[in-house]
Design a protein around this motif. Sequence first.
Motif, PDB file in Angstrom:
ATOM      1  N   GLU A  40      42.264  27.461  53.922  1.00 44.73           N
ATOM      2  CA  GLU A  40      41.043  28.123  53.514  1.00 44.73           C
ATOM      3  C   GLU A  40      41.314  28.966  52.269  1.00 44.73           C
ATOM      4  OE1 GLU A  40      39.736  30.463  56.773  1.00 44.73           O
ATOM      5  OE2 GLU A  40      39.573  28.789  58.156  1.00 44.73           O
ATOM      6  N   THR A  41      40.556  28.753  51.241  1.00 52.71           N
ATOM      7  CA  THR A  41      40.712  29.531  50.021  1.00 52.71           C
ATOM      8  C   THR A  41      39.583  30.549  49.917  1.00 52.71           C
ATOM      9  OG1 THR A  41      41.736  27.659  48.883  1.00 52.71           O
ATOM     10  CG2 THR A  41      40.859  29.434  47.515  1.00 52.71           C
ATOM     11  N   PRO A  42      39.913  31.852  49.903  1.00 48.95           N
ATOM     12  CA  PRO A  42      38.848  32.845  49.742  1.00 48.95           C
ATOM     13  C   PRO A  42      38.076  32.587  48.461  1.00 48.95           C
ATOM     14  CG  PRO A  42      40.971  33.882  50.249  1.00 48.95           C
ATOM     15  CD  PRO A  42      41.248  32.442  49.953  1.00 48.95           C
ATOM     16  N   ALA A  43      36.801  32.776  48.507  1.00 49.00           N
ATOM     17  CA  ALA A  43      35.949  32.461  47.361  1.00 49.00           C
ATOM     18  C   ALA A  43      35.623  33.713  46.555  1.00 49.00           C
ATOM     19  CB  ALA A  43      34.660  31.802  47.832  1.00 49.00           C
ATOM     20  N   ILE A  44      35.666  33.587  45.235  1.00 47.16           N
ATOM     21  CA  ILE A  44      35.177  34.636  44.339  1.00 47.16           C
ATOM     22  C   ILE A  44      34.102  34.000  43.459  1.00 47.16           C
ATOM     23  CG2 ILE A  44      35.710  36.287  42.516  1.00 47.16           C
ATOM     24  CD1 ILE A  44      38.557  36.395  43.466  1.00 47.16           C
ATOM     25  N   ALA A  45      32.894  34.507  43.545  1.00 45.54           N
ATOM     26  CA  ALA A  45      31.804  34.032  42.690  1.00 45.54           C
ATOM     27  C   ALA A  45      31.803  34.884  41.423  1.00 45.54           C
ATOM     28  CB  ALA A  45      30.471  34.136  43.426  1.00 45.54           C
ATOM     29  N   TRP A  46      32.269  34.292  40.324  1.00 46.76           N
ATOM     30  CA  TRP A  46      32.414  35.046  39.083  1.00 46.76           C
ATOM     31  C   TRP A  46      31.098  35.110  38.317  1.00 46.76           C
ATOM     32  CZ3 TRP A  46      36.741  37.676  38.792  1.00 46.76           C
ATOM     33  CH2 TRP A  46      37.907  37.179  39.380  1.00 46.76           C
ATOM     34  N   ALA A  47      30.885  36.252  37.663  1.00 43.52           N
ATOM     35  CA  ALA A  47      29.735  36.445  36.782  1.00 43.52           C
ATOM     36  C   ALA A  47      30.134  37.477  35.731  1.00 43.52           C
ATOM     37  CB  ALA A  47      28.512  36.929  37.565  1.00 43.52           C
ATOM     38  N   PRO A  48      29.495  37.474  34.564  1.00 47.37           N
ATOM     39  CA  PRO A  48      29.823  38.487  33.559  1.00 47.37           C
ATOM     40  C   PRO A  48      29.628  39.900  34.126  1.00 47.37           C
ATOM     41  CG  PRO A  48      28.479  36.761  32.589  1.00 47.37           C
ATOM     42  CD  PRO A  48      28.483  36.510  34.070  1.00 47.37           C
ATOM     43  N   CYS A  49      30.567  40.779  33.832  1.00 50.59           N
ATOM     44  CA  CYS A  49      30.478  42.158  34.330  1.00 50.59           C
ATOM     45  C   CYS A  49      29.379  42.901  33.579  1.00 50.59           C
ATOM     46  CB  CYS A  49      31.794  42.891  34.133  1.00 50.59           C
ATOM     47  SG  CYS A  49      33.218  42.125  34.937  1.00 50.59           S
ATOM     48  N   PRO A  50      28.584  43.698  34.258  1.00 53.44           N
ATOM     49  CA  PRO A  50      27.556  44.479  33.568  1.00 53.44           C
ATOM     50  C   PRO A  50      28.142  45.406  32.514  1.00 53.44           C
ATOM     51  CG  PRO A  50      27.197  44.507  35.938  1.00 53.44           C
ATOM     52  CD  PRO A  50      28.534  43.875  35.723  1.00 53.44           C
ATOM     53  N   GLU A  51      29.354  45.929  32.775  1.00 53.84           N
ATOM     54  CA  GLU A  51      29.959  46.890  31.856  1.00 53.84           C
ATOM     55  C   GLU A  51      30.558  46.228  30.614  1.00 53.84           C
ATOM     56  OE1 GLU A  51      30.653  48.294  36.153  1.00 53.84           O
ATOM     57  OE2 GLU A  51      30.684  46.412  35.018  1.00 53.84           O
ATOM     58  N   ASP A  52      30.953  44.949  30.739  1.00 53.32           N
ATOM     59  CA  ASP A  52      31.613  44.261  29.638  1.00 53.32           C
ATOM     60  C   ASP A  52      31.434  42.764  29.858  1.00 53.32           C
ATOM     61  OD1 ASP A  52      33.323  43.084  27.793  1.00 53.32           O
ATOM     62  OD2 ASP A  52      34.952  44.517  28.107  1.00 53.32           O
ATOM     63  N   LYS A  53      30.591  42.130  29.056  1.00 59.34           N
ATOM     64  CA  LYS A  53      30.247  40.729  29.263  1.00 59.34           C
ATOM     65  C   LYS A  53      31.421  39.795  29.009  1.00 59.34           C
ATOM     66  CE  LYS A  53      25.971  41.819  30.143  1.00 59.34           C
ATOM     67  NZ  LYS A  53      25.467  41.780  31.529  1.00 59.34           N
ATOM     68  N   VAL A  54      32.453  40.262  28.303  1.00 57.22           N
ATOM     69  CA  VAL A  54      33.634  39.435  28.071  1.00 57.22           C
ATOM     70  C   VAL A  54      34.433  39.263  29.357  1.00 57.22           C
ATOM     71  CG1 VAL A  54      35.829  39.305  26.810  1.00 57.22           C
ATOM     72  CG2 VAL A  54      33.756  40.067  25.646  1.00 57.22           C
ATOM     73  N   ASP A  92      38.352  49.006  36.197  1.00 55.41           N
ATOM     74  CA  ASP A  92      38.179  49.762  34.953  1.00 55.41           C
ATOM     75  C   ASP A  92      39.347  49.525  33.998  1.00 55.41           C
ATOM     76  OD1 ASP A  92      35.794  50.771  35.875  1.00 55.41           O
ATOM     77  OD2 ASP A  92      36.606  52.731  36.461  1.00 55.41           O
ATOM     78  N   PHE A  93      40.554  49.439  34.558  1.00 46.64           N
ATOM     79  CA  PHE A  93      41.745  49.194  33.741  1.00 46.64           C
ATOM     80  C   PHE A  93      41.624  47.849  33.026  1.00 46.64           C
ATOM     81  CE2 PHE A  93      46.535  48.367  33.654  1.00 46.64           C
ATOM     82  CZ  PHE A  93      46.753  49.225  32.593  1.00 46.64           C
ATOM     83  N   THR A  94      41.049  46.860  33.694  1.00 47.71           N
ATOM     84  CA  THR A  94      40.843  45.552  33.078  1.00 47.71           C
ATOM     85  C   THR A  94      39.828  45.642  31.943  1.00 47.71           C
ATOM     86  OG1 THR A  94      41.363  44.490  35.189  1.00 47.71           O
ATOM     87  CG2 THR A  94      40.245  43.144  33.547  1.00 47.71           C
ATOM     88  N   PHE A  95      38.783  46.460  32.115  1.00 49.43           N
ATOM     89  CA  PHE A  95      37.830  46.668  31.021  1.00 49.43           C
ATOM     90  C   PHE A  95      38.541  47.232  29.791  1.00 49.43           C
ATOM     91  CE2 PHE A  95      34.313  47.516  34.374  1.00 49.43           C
ATOM     92  CZ  PHE A  95      34.107  46.149  34.518  1.00 49.43           C
ATOM     93  N   GLY A  96      39.507  48.129  30.015  1.00 49.10           N
ATOM     94  CA  GLY A  96      40.218  48.755  28.906  1.00 49.10           C
ATOM     95  C   GLY A  96      41.447  48.006  28.448  1.00 49.10           C
ATOM     96  N   ALA A  97      41.706  46.840  29.046  1.00 53.55           N
ATOM     97  CA  ALA A  97      42.934  46.108  28.726  1.00 53.55           C
ATOM     98  C   ALA A  97      42.972  45.627  27.287  1.00 53.55           C
ATOM     99  CB  ALA A  97      43.083  44.920  29.676  1.00 53.55           C
ATOM    100  N   GLY A  98      41.793  45.520  26.655  1.00 52.97           N
ATOM    101  CA  GLY A  98      41.747  45.070  25.274  1.00 52.97           C
ATOM    102  C   GLY A  98      42.445  46.006  24.313  1.00 52.97           C
TER     103      GLY A  98
END
Length: 492
Positions: free
Chosen positions: A32-46, A98-104
């Motif tokens: 069984e593979t846990p599912a993640i439904a991905w969508a653009p983040c409201p805070e950062d569309k990238v 949040d750290f991922t948002f600032g990873a750029g």
Amino acid sequence: MRALARPLRTAVVTVSFLLAYAVTAAHAGTGETPAIAWAPCPEDKVVQCGTMTVPADWADPFGPTTTLTVARRPATDPDRRIGALLVNPGGPGGSAVDFTFGAGTFFGAELRKRFDIVGMDPRGVGRSSPVLCSRDLVDAKPNPLIASEQAYIDMIAYNRRLAADCARRTGPVFGHVDTASVVRDMDAVRKALGEEKISFYGASYGSLMGQQYAEMFPDRLRALVLDGVMDHSANLASFLIHETDAAQDSFREFVAWCARDTKCVLRGRDITALWATLMTRARAGTLEHPYDRPAKLTPADLIGAAFAAFYDPQWYSFAYYLRDAAGIAPAGRSAPPIPVDIIDHSFPAVICADWYLPIVGFADLRRRLRILAARAPQMLVSPLALNALTGCLGWPAAPANPQRPTVPPPGLPPVVLIGAEHDPATAYVWAQQVAKRFGAGGALITYQGWGHVVYNQSPCVAALADKYLITLIPPAAGSSCPAIEPEPFGVG
């Protein structure tokens, strides 16, 4: 009572650890593979955001569940993509989303070309079923510098009220926010990403996650960088001493900086004597907050402000803070208040689940605080260690993941550790000790300067770490990077 119960508790924890590991392995073997439904983040569309569900208690996979929130910043050069780099900024209580948002701006361009950067808010933190507590109760925390038997009793009563309040508001995950549970969540995320192996960058408390992931899932780890290293083998005495020595060392470094930098507004003054005067006024209840008058500062507030300023470090701002608190005639325009991080409400729940800090009464606490104050005449005690120690007094649950030496398993890839010689929060000696435990597979990069978590403060450190993450070639033994003098922050 707690001290006498330790051998039994350790045995129970070991059995629980092995049981949970077996349950995790069995769950992973179901296909069984846990599912993640991905969508653009409201805070950062990238960046893509998604959620997934995992057991609140990994030992009870069919019981209550909890929700994890995950963010993914895709590699900017998909054709040269290496894989997923999971990240965690520490805390406990820091948001990896949040750290991922600032990873750029945190990670270099080449690293971002080659990796999807993935941040999972740990259970109980941020967007992942956070630990929720009454704001009024959190704000009513007693002074952690406990000075009397009654204050000791009051702290125990407060901690029990806080734990009950947080448990009621948070739900079933509250009793399972220990790092071992977080590590199992990390592996569930790995599987949901479709990655056979992951790389991991863990800063501060995130370094503990990295160590325990390496121990539990060594065959699923491609590369591991630990920045600002926690040593989870430290007993109560060494935990307090190493933490406090680090904080006091940072105070001495601040004094030395002020003596050599012409921009320090206290240059030429006896800072140690000034500090002693401020501490005397704080104990007397007459020291006003320089930027929030007429609010008063306690000694714990004062050492907390210093400790926060030592993180980057923010020496310029802290010198203004002390000047204005002392009421010294300005030599220039005032600096804004030092930005001090607010402790996440998850802090006591996580710390008390990961650390066994046995205090056997007020006399024992007073004795230990006196020993520390003798070693650290200005800082008295590390605020981080003090909050952990006093915050767990009377905590209603025994630690699920108490400290023990990490035992690197056979077949583990090389591990890179980063330690600053003048880190106020995670003592440099911890990085040295953990590196030794990894043996020939542990490469330590020594930053010869100041601050807590230094990857993004030293291009030299970042270059060595990035080369390893991309090529899997670890730095040479004894690698070090020169100190960089801090720049003014918030002044000019």
